[in-house]
Design a protein around this motif. Structure first.
Motif, PDB file in Angstrom:
ATOM      1  N   PRO A 130       0.938  -1.209   0.047  1.00 20.87           N
ATOM      2  CA  PRO A 130      -0.080  -0.297  -0.002  1.00 20.87           C
ATOM      3  C   PRO A 130       0.926   1.078  -0.052  1.00 20.87           C
ATOM      4  O   PRO A 130       2.059   1.296   0.371  1.00 20.87           O
ATOM      5  N   GLY A 131       0.216   2.328  -0.201  1.00 15.15           N
ATOM      6  CA  GLY A 131       0.854   3.585  -0.131  1.00 15.15           C
ATOM      7  C   GLY A 131       0.357   4.631  -1.596  1.00 15.15           C
ATOM      8  O   GLY A 131      -0.165   5.622  -1.202  1.00 15.15           O
ATOM      9  N   GLY A 159       5.593   5.988  -6.779  1.00 15.58           N
ATOM     10  CA  GLY A 159       4.113   6.366  -7.006  1.00 15.58           C
ATOM     11  C   GLY A 159       3.757   7.601  -6.376  1.00 15.58           C
ATOM     12  O   GLY A 159       4.242   8.070  -5.403  1.00 15.58           O
ATOM     13  N   ARG A 160       2.546   8.200  -7.079  1.00 12.40           N
ATOM     14  CA  ARG A 160       2.098   9.579  -6.409  1.00 12.40           C
ATOM     15  C   ARG A 160       1.432   9.182  -5.098  1.00 12.40           C
ATOM     16  O   ARG A 160       0.740   7.945  -5.123  1.00 12.40           O
ATOM     17  N   PRO A 164      -6.757   9.935  -2.952  1.00 13.56           N
ATOM     18  CA  PRO A 164      -7.588   9.541  -1.853  1.00 13.56           C
ATOM     19  C   PRO A 164      -6.748   8.377  -1.240  1.00 13.56           C
ATOM     20  O   PRO A 164      -6.623   7.261  -2.011  1.00 13.56           O
ATOM     21  N   LYS A 165      -6.580   8.358   0.060  1.00  9.30           N
ATOM     22  CA  LYS A 165      -6.018   7.099   0.855  1.00  9.30           C
ATOM     23  C   LYS A 165      -4.656   6.927   0.554  1.00  9.30           C
ATOM     24  O   LYS A 165      -4.153   5.621   0.758  1.00  9.30           O
ATOM     25  N   GLY A 166      -3.917   7.591  -0.225  1.00  6.33           N
ATOM     26  CA  GLY A 166      -2.526   7.502  -0.546  1.00  6.33           C
ATOM     27  C   GLY A 166      -1.791   7.877   0.564  1.00  6.33           C
ATOM     28  O   GLY A 166      -2.253   8.762   1.176  1.00  6.33           O
ATOM     29  N   ASP A 167      -0.494   7.341   0.806  1.00  3.82           N
ATOM     30  CA  ASP A 167       0.341   7.828   2.138  1.00  3.82           C
ATOM     31  C   ASP A 167       1.857   7.654   1.690  1.00  3.82           C
ATOM     32  O   ASP A 167       2.176   6.520   1.341  1.00  3.82           O
ATOM     33  N   HIS A 168       2.473   8.735   1.780  1.00  2.22           N
ATOM     34  CA  HIS A 168       3.863   8.870   1.224  1.00  2.22           C
ATOM     35  C   HIS A 168       4.479   7.779   2.096  1.00  2.22           C
ATOM     36  O   HIS A 168       5.467   6.928   1.790  1.00  2.22           O
TER      37      HIS A 168
END
Length: 210
Positions: A130-131, A159-160, A164-168
């Motif tokens: 994930p991320g 990846g960017r 929504p719900k992305g996390d570096h």
């Protein structure tokens, strides 16, 4: 295992056709669109499509999934269930980016960390990474030292995480704790752009170099 990369959609997404050379059974990984190009590869190599595999459910990776599944009567495996909300939003994604209308679907099998998928007599390991999206998975074929990483990692980039719900931080952790342990000798097919190796990215990628 053999493979051919098929750039599809205006985003030049790296769809991959992978197959078992012994049985000629194939899987299409991330059919975002341009099904005529994908079908051409299947015909050229005399392949029998067995299933669709998905790394995640952004429009350029999953937009033509249901159309291909219906046309070829094959099952859909992946991504992780955390990407279900992205699947539900495919029609809105297609409108937003000017893509052909994308249909909502339900995978025949959600995938989780530690699962395996088969293509003919070939087996690939599934890693939940994930991320970029919360349900992103990576497919790893150990015998050929090849990973299909979707939009987790690119040559010289990652990846960017502004969706929504992305996390570096989660993405960096996925790369360093899930991908790097597979070995520096692993080559990878990213979701966009040229192939690279984990060794090269550990050496020079400004986001995740050692």
């Amino acid at each position: 295992m053999k493979y051919e990369i098929v750039p599809v959609t205006p985003f030049a997404q790296n769809c991959s056709v992978i197959w078992c050379p012994k049985t000629k059974k194939a899987a299409v990984v991330d059919p975002g669109g341009d099904l005529d190009k994908i079908e051409s590869v299947l015909i050229t190599h005399g392949l029998s499509l067995e299933k669709i595999l998905l790394t995640h459910a952004h429009i350029d990776h999953a937009g033509a999934t249901q159309d291909l599944a219906e046309a070829r009567q094959v099952k859909i495996e992946g991504p992780h269930q955390e990407d279900q909300f992205w699947i539900q939003s495919l029609p809105q994604q297609s409108q937003m980016f000017g893509f052909p209308e994308a249909k909502i679907f339900t995978p025949d099998r959600w995938l989780g960390d530690g699962d395996q998928v088969t293509v003919g007599e070939e087996t690939l390991n599934v890693l939940h990474c994930p991320g970029h999206t919360p349900g992103h998975v990576v497919f790893f074929h150990a015998p050929s030292r090849l990973a299909i990483v979707g939009d987790v990692l690119f040559a010289g980039s990652i990846g960017r995480t502004d969706f929504p719900k992305g996390d570096h931080d989660t993405l960096i952790r996925s790369i360093k704790t899930k991908l790097w342990p597979l070995g520096d000798d692993v080559a990878f097919i990213p979701g966009h752009g040229p192939m690279s190796s984990f060794a090269a990215e550990r050496k020079s990628n400004p986001f995740v170099a050692d």
